[in-house]
Design a protein around this motif. Structure first.
Motif, PDB file in Angstrom:
ATOM      1  N   CYS A 181       0.833  -1.206   0.000  1.00  8.61           N
ATOM      2  CA  CYS A 181       0.000   0.000   0.000  1.00  8.61           C
ATOM      3  C   CYS A 181       0.870   1.260   0.000  1.00  8.61           C
ATOM      4  N   VAL A 182       1.992   1.186   0.701  1.00  4.69           N
ATOM      5  CA  VAL A 182       2.917   2.335   0.768  1.00  4.69           C
ATOM      6  C   VAL A 182       3.635   2.492  -0.572  1.00  4.69           C
ATOM      7  N   ARG A 183       4.033   1.346  -1.138  1.00 10.27           N
ATOM      8  CA  ARG A 183       4.749   1.382  -2.427  1.00 10.27           C
ATOM      9  C   ARG A 183       3.906   1.994  -3.531  1.00 10.27           C
ATOM     10  N   CYS A 184       2.610   1.640  -3.561  1.00  7.51           N
ATOM     11  CA  CYS A 184       1.795   2.051  -4.717  1.00  7.51           C
ATOM     12  C   CYS A 184       1.135   3.411  -4.520  1.00  7.51           C
ATOM     13  N   ALA A 215      -5.791   2.870  -4.873  1.00  3.64           N
ATOM     14  CA  ALA A 215      -4.750   1.919  -5.291  1.00  3.64           C
ATOM     15  C   ALA A 215      -4.292   1.087  -4.090  1.00  3.64           C
ATOM     16  N   CYS A 216      -4.199   1.741  -2.913  1.00  9.02           N
ATOM     17  CA  CYS A 216      -3.745   1.023  -1.720  1.00  9.02           C
ATOM     18  C   CYS A 216      -4.731  -0.069  -1.321  1.00  9.02           C
ATOM     19  N   ILE A 217      -6.024   0.202  -1.549  1.00  8.37           N
ATOM     20  CA  ILE A 217      -7.042  -0.795  -1.186  1.00  8.37           C
ATOM     21  C   ILE A 217      -6.871  -2.043  -2.046  1.00  8.37           C
ATOM     22  N   THR A 218      -6.668  -1.823  -3.360  1.00  3.14           N
ATOM     23  CA  THR A 218      -6.522  -2.974  -4.253  1.00  3.14           C
ATOM     24  C   THR A 218      -5.187  -3.682  -4.035  1.00  3.14           C
ATOM     25  N   SER A 219      -4.203  -2.961  -3.513  1.00  3.29           N
ATOM     26  CA  SER A 219      -2.880  -3.583  -3.337  1.00  3.29           C
ATOM     27  C   SER A 219      -2.784  -4.412  -2.059  1.00  3.29           C
ATOM     28  N   CYS A 220      -3.764  -4.278  -1.174  1.00  2.00           N
ATOM     29  CA  CYS A 220      -3.689  -4.955   0.129  1.00  2.00           C
ATOM     30  C   CYS A 220      -4.265  -6.370   0.044  1.00  2.00           C
ATOM     31  N   PRO A 221      -3.445  -7.387   0.255  1.00  3.69           N
ATOM     32  CA  PRO A 221      -3.970  -8.757   0.164  1.00  3.69           C
ATOM     33  C   PRO A 221      -4.892  -9.123   1.329  1.00  3.69           C
ATOM     34  N   TYR A 222      -4.919  -8.255   2.362  1.00  5.97           N
ATOM     35  CA  TYR A 222      -5.730  -8.548   3.551  1.00  5.97           C
ATOM     36  C   TYR A 222      -7.064  -7.798   3.554  1.00  5.97           C
ATOM     37  N   ASP A 223      -7.309  -7.006   2.547  1.00  9.99           N
ATOM     38  CA  ASP A 223      -8.536  -6.185   2.463  1.00  9.99           C
ATOM     39  C   ASP A 223      -8.763  -5.414   3.754  1.00  9.99           C
ATOM     40  N   ALA A 224      -7.699  -4.799   4.253  1.00  6.78           N
ATOM     41  CA  ALA A 224      -7.759  -4.161   5.568  1.00  6.78           C
ATOM     42  C   ALA A 224      -8.106  -2.676   5.507  1.00  6.78           C
ATOM     43  N   ILE A 241       7.147  12.869  -6.779  1.00  6.03           N
ATOM     44  CA  ILE A 241       7.247  11.781  -7.761  1.00  6.03           C
ATOM     45  C   ILE A 241       7.545  10.504  -6.984  1.00  6.03           C
ATOM     46  N   ARG A 242       6.678   9.514  -7.161  1.00  5.50           N
ATOM     47  CA  ARG A 242       6.861   8.246  -6.462  1.00  5.50           C
ATOM     48  C   ARG A 242       7.276   7.193  -7.471  1.00  5.50           C
ATOM     49  N   TRP A 243       8.540   6.830  -7.471  1.00  2.32           N
ATOM     50  CA  TRP A 243       9.056   5.898  -8.472  1.00  2.32           C
ATOM     51  C   TRP A 243       8.419   4.530  -8.363  1.00  2.32           C
ATOM     52  N   THR A 244       7.989   4.162  -7.149  1.00  2.00           N
ATOM     53  CA  THR A 244       7.440   2.814  -6.968  1.00  2.00           C
ATOM     54  C   THR A 244       5.949   2.740  -7.266  1.00  2.00           C
ATOM     55  N   SER A 245       5.338   3.878  -7.579  1.00  2.00           N
ATOM     56  CA  SER A 245       3.890   3.898  -7.788  1.00  2.00           C
ATOM     57  C   SER A 245       3.548   4.108  -9.260  1.00  2.00           C
ATOM     58  N   PRO A 246       2.988   3.077  -9.928  1.00  2.00           N
ATOM     59  CA  PRO A 246       2.599   3.257 -11.335  1.00  2.00           C
ATOM     60  C   PRO A 246       1.613   4.410 -11.513  1.00  2.00           C
ATOM     61  N   GLY A 261      -1.413  -1.012 -18.432  1.00  2.00           N
ATOM     62  CA  GLY A 261      -1.311  -2.416 -18.045  1.00  2.00           C
ATOM     63  C   GLY A 261      -0.525  -2.590 -16.761  1.00  2.00           C
ATOM     64  N   ILE A 262       0.568  -1.817 -16.649  1.00  2.00           N
ATOM     65  CA  ILE A 262       1.442  -1.971 -15.472  1.00  2.00           C
ATOM     66  C   ILE A 262       0.732  -1.522 -14.193  1.00  2.00           C
ATOM     67  N   LEU A 263      -0.161  -0.542 -14.334  1.00  2.00           N
ATOM     68  CA  LEU A 263      -0.953  -0.100 -13.174  1.00  2.00           C
ATOM     69  C   LEU A 263      -1.585  -1.311 -12.492  1.00  2.00           C
ATOM     70  N   LEU A 264      -2.140  -2.209 -13.301  1.00  2.38           N
ATOM     71  CA  LEU A 264      -2.793  -3.394 -12.737  1.00  2.38           C
ATOM     72  C   LEU A 264      -1.770  -4.461 -12.353  1.00  2.38           C
ATOM     73  N   SER A 265      -0.799  -4.705 -13.228  1.00  2.00           N
ATOM     74  CA  SER A 265       0.106  -5.836 -12.967  1.00  2.00           C
ATOM     75  C   SER A 265       1.005  -5.598 -11.749  1.00  2.00           C
ATOM     76  N   ALA A 266       1.094  -4.338 -11.300  1.00  2.00           N
ATOM     77  CA  ALA A 266       1.921  -4.055 -10.116  1.00  2.00           C
ATOM     78  C   ALA A 266       1.260  -4.527  -8.825  1.00  2.00           C
ATOM     79  N   PHE A 267      -0.022  -4.891  -8.894  1.00  3.81           N
ATOM     80  CA  PHE A 267      -0.723  -5.295  -7.671  1.00  3.81           C
ATOM     81  C   PHE A 267      -0.598  -6.800  -7.448  1.00  3.81           C
ATOM     82  N   ASN A 268       0.358  -7.165  -6.656  1.00  2.87           N
ATOM     83  CA  ASN A 268       0.617  -8.569  -6.325  1.00  2.87           C
ATOM     84  C   ASN A 268      -0.574  -9.202  -5.601  1.00  2.87           C
ATOM     85  N   ALA A 269      -1.368  -8.358  -4.920  1.00  9.22           N
ATOM     86  CA  ALA A 269      -2.469  -8.881  -4.109  1.00  9.22           C
ATOM     87  C   ALA A 269      -3.594  -9.461  -4.960  1.00  9.22           C
ATOM     88  N   ARG A 270      -3.647  -9.107  -6.233  1.00  3.96           N
ATOM     89  CA  ARG A 270      -4.738  -9.575  -7.112  1.00  3.96           C
ATOM     90  C   ARG A 270      -4.137 -10.474  -8.189  1.00  3.96           C
TER      91      ARG A 270
END
Lengths: 177, 312
Positions: free
Chosen positions: A65-68, A94-103, B94-99, B166-175
């Motif tokens: 969540c912090v990264r994205c 974006a942080c909500i979708t990135s969280c695998p715990y849906d927290a 600017i956040r390099w890690t954020s698509p 595309g990368i916006l989505l593929s960066a989300f490991n949780a999904r």
């Protein structure tokens, strides 16, 4: 300093006091919650086992969540607590979708909200509200960088697990099994 | 078997019982961004290889729509924000890690350049066009000498924007559905296919440009099919989370929509209609073009929806 929480699944009875305490302490809007209780039943009848877990944001060391977050609204403060700066959050989710715990969730005022380990209490040397009210004393909060803290000793003595370790997020909520 | 039940009650809106936090606005933004990128990539590429006079629709006319489509895409993105009045925070760092940060900055630089690119082509595409003020005319004439530099800048930014979708989505490991390296190239290809469809809609009957872009579209649809097959193969050869996620398209709730809207109507049928057209069998080009554009939108819509449902 590395704050973490350990929850003893052998002692938790799933009373949801932690949930109510959080909602009162943090003025969580009706219909939303920062923590919740899960009953996980595993096995095949009649060989079943039940595990009760109080869940919340895992304050991950490698927090996706912090990264994205495009604005740095989601960030990690001293002690490793993941917090959201409401005035920097644009609500992109974006942080909500990135969280695998849906927290995380969207607060009715628009910003993204989540568990803060009750940082306002922790800064005063108190435990988070959920830990303070637990009637079975199954929740432990402390600094895992301090080898003499209660939580460090428990994690050395007891078996524990974290949720979805394969996601690589390095959670800081430990479940004593 | 493990059955997990939340006993304390948890009904966070958009999160429970399944994630549904990005409805139509984000897929619509991704589609329009892909379409605009495709139009600009084609226009600038043909300019840079010295073919700008050979393909007037692709180089001069189609990009005129680009800035307006880009503004609509940005408006959809704005609509999706739940804390709208703080959108300016995107441009405080600017956040390099954020698509999403990459995307926001790309939009910021690309949008004014698309207006300039459209403006320098307006008079050649529409000879009767008159700028209301002389200083505008002079400025456009002055900017024309930097056409090549502009083309390089727009080409780079358009490729970034297209890949970003595309990368916006593929960066989300949780999904698990989104966590595929194929999504970037797939969305880039789909954006180019949508752009060829858009150009074909504007081409006059029987022109050489129409035949060329029918061929380009056909090749692009072929690449798209190849990437879709690899996307599914990637899921099936990955970890259990992705294998389970692939079930959404292979018997699960998105099976019909995925195979009919994206694969059949959005890819294979228009490819077949292009083949018929190239074999000089009369096919109104509006049919494959509309199918491709609709399929392009549904590609994003279905992947965004399915991705939100998929989890570890």
């Amino acid at each position: 300093m590395r704050y973490a929480m350990a929850i003893d699944t052998k002692k938790c009875v799933g009373c949801s006091d932690c949930v109510v305490a959080c909602q009162v302490e943090n003025n969580v809007p009706i219909g939303h919650c920062r923590d919740w209780v899960v009953e996980a039943t595993s096995g095949t009848y009649p060989d079943l086992s039940l595990e009760i877990r109080s869940e919340r944001c895992n304050h991950c060391t490698n927090a996706p969540c912090v990264r994205c977050c495009p604005t740095e609204a989601s960030h990690i403060v001293d002690g490793g607590i993941v917090v959201v700066d409401h005035d920097e959050c644009i609500g992109c989710k974006a942080c909500i979708t990135s969280c695998p715990y849906d927290a995380r969730f969207v607060h009715p005022e628009g910003y993204v909200d989540k568990c803060t380990f009750c940082i306002h209490r922790v800064e005063k040397g108190e435990n988070p509200a959920c830990v303070s009210v637990c009637p079975t004393k199954c929740m432990y909060f402390g600094d895992t960088d301090d080898p003499n803290s209660e939580i460090s000793q428990l994690l050395r003595k007891r078996k524990w697990k974290t949720l979805i370790p394969e996601a690589g997020t390095e959670p800081n909520i430990y479940y004593l099994t | 078997m493990i059955e997990q039940i939340i006993t304390s009650g948890k009904h966070n809106i958009g999160i429970d019982p399944v994630l549904s936090i990005w409805p139509w606005e984000v897929p619509a933004d991704l589609f329009l961004a892909g379409l605009v990128s495709g139009l600009l990539i084609i226009s600038t590429f043909l300019t840079l290889i010295g073919k700008r006079h050979d393909y007037p629709i692709a180089v001069k006319k189609a990009p005129i729509f680009a800035p307006f489509l880009l503004l609509i895409a940005l408006f959809f993105l704005f609509l999706d924000l739940s804390h709208k009045m703080y959108f300016w925070q995107l441009y405080t760092n600017i956040r390099w890690t954020s698509p999403m940060s990459w995307g926001a900055w790309t939009y910021l630089f690309l949008t004014p350049l698309t207006f300039i690119w459209a403006a320098i082509h307006l008079k050649t595409a529409y000879p009767n066009w008159k700028w209301p003020y002389e200083w505008m005319e002079n400025t456009i004439e002055y900017l024309k000498q930097y056409r090549t530099g502009l083309a390089w800048a727009i080409l780079g930014l358009s490729l970034t924007l297209s890949m970003y979708t595309g990368i916006l989505l593929s960066a989300f490991n949780a999904r698990p559905i989104w966590n595929s390296a194929i999504l970037g190239p797939l969305f880039l290809t789909s954006g180019l296919t949508s752009a060829t469809a858009f150009i074909l809609l504007n081409c006059p009957k029987g022109s050489n440009e129409k035949k060329l872009f029918c061929t380009v579209s056909l090749i692009s649809l072929g690449v798209q099919t190849f990437l879709i097959i690899h996307l599914i193969m990637g899921y099936l050869s990955s970890d259990l989370a992705q294998v389970k996620a692939a079930d959404l398209f292979l018997g699960g709730e998105f099976t019909t929509s995925f195979w009919i809207m994206i694969v059949a109507l959005g890819t294979l049928i228009p490819a077949y209609l292009h083949v018929l057209y190239l074999k000089k069998i009369k096919v109104p080009v509006i049919i494959p073009s509309i199918l491709i554009l609709t399929g392009g939108f549904f590609l994003r819509y279905i992947l965004v929806e399915a991705g939100q449902i998929s989890h570890w």
